[in-house]
Design a protein around this motif. Structure first.
Motif, PDB file in Angstrom:
ATOM      1  N   CYS A  39       0.805  -1.580  -0.198  1.00 43.44           N
ATOM      2  CA  CYS A  39       0.099   0.152   0.162  1.00 43.44           C
ATOM      3  C   CYS A  39       0.666   1.478   0.218  1.00 43.44           C
ATOM      4  CB  CYS A  39      -0.678   0.106   1.307  1.00 43.44           C
ATOM      5  SG  CYS A  39      -2.104   1.421   1.203  1.00 43.44           S
ATOM      6  N   VAL A  41       0.106   4.097   1.443  1.00 42.81           N
ATOM      7  CA  VAL A  41      -0.535   4.783   2.458  1.00 42.81           C
ATOM      8  C   VAL A  41       0.297   4.649   3.789  1.00 42.81           C
ATOM      9  CG1 VAL A  41      -1.951   5.862   4.209  1.00 42.81           C
ATOM     10  CG2 VAL A  41      -2.437   5.408   0.910  1.00 42.81           C
ATOM     11  N   HIS A  67      -7.173   1.688   2.307  1.00 46.64           N
ATOM     12  CA  HIS A  67      -6.543   2.965   1.457  1.00 46.64           C
ATOM     13  C   HIS A  67      -7.274   3.274  -0.161  1.00 46.64           C
ATOM     14  CE1 HIS A  67      -4.352   2.637   5.696  1.00 46.64           C
ATOM     15  NE2 HIS A  67      -4.483   4.256   5.482  1.00 46.64           N
ATOM     16  N   GLU A  70      -8.302   7.159  -1.768  1.00 42.99           N
ATOM     17  CA  GLU A  70      -7.161   7.605  -1.219  1.00 42.99           C
ATOM     18  C   GLU A  70      -6.316   7.233  -2.861  1.00 42.99           C
ATOM     19  OE1 GLU A  70      -3.502   8.878   1.900  1.00 42.99           O
ATOM     20  OE2 GLU A  70      -5.313   7.857   2.725  1.00 42.99           O
TER      21      GLU A  70
END
Length: 96
Positions: A39, A41, A67, A70
């Motif tokens: 990921c 994030v 996430h 986003e």
């Protein structure tokens, strides 16, 4: 070792379990010795990829389920994968 097909043993990015966040893995994508994508994030195992094109060696951005929205937004704004970790025999990448 003199064997031409010898591959060094797999070494994980960190010892943190894949389902846990880890800042050292944020945005990391490795093509070998196995395909790994984390990921962009939090560094968990990323199951959702955006902008990936393996024929052009473009890793795109990866996200965990938490996430996903986003990271998809970041991808739509033009963020792409960038070089990161050396991998055994293939280009390394780190997403923004």
């Amino acid at each position: 070792m003199s064997d031409p097909v010898y591959q060094p043993p797999y070494k994980p990015v960190t010892a943190t379990p894949l389902d846990r966040p880890d800042p050292a893995r944020v945005g990391v994508t490795r093509m070998t010795p196995c395909f790994e994508h984390f990921c962009a994030v939090c560094g968990r195992d990323g199951g959702f990829g955006f902008g990936c094109d393996f024929m052009r060696v473009e890793p795109g951005l990866w996200a965990c389920s938490e996430h996903r929205d986003e990271v998809e937004g970041r991808w739509k704004q033009g963020e792409v994968g960038k070089p990161s970790l050396p991998a055994q025999g293939s280009p390394p990448f780190r997403a923004g």
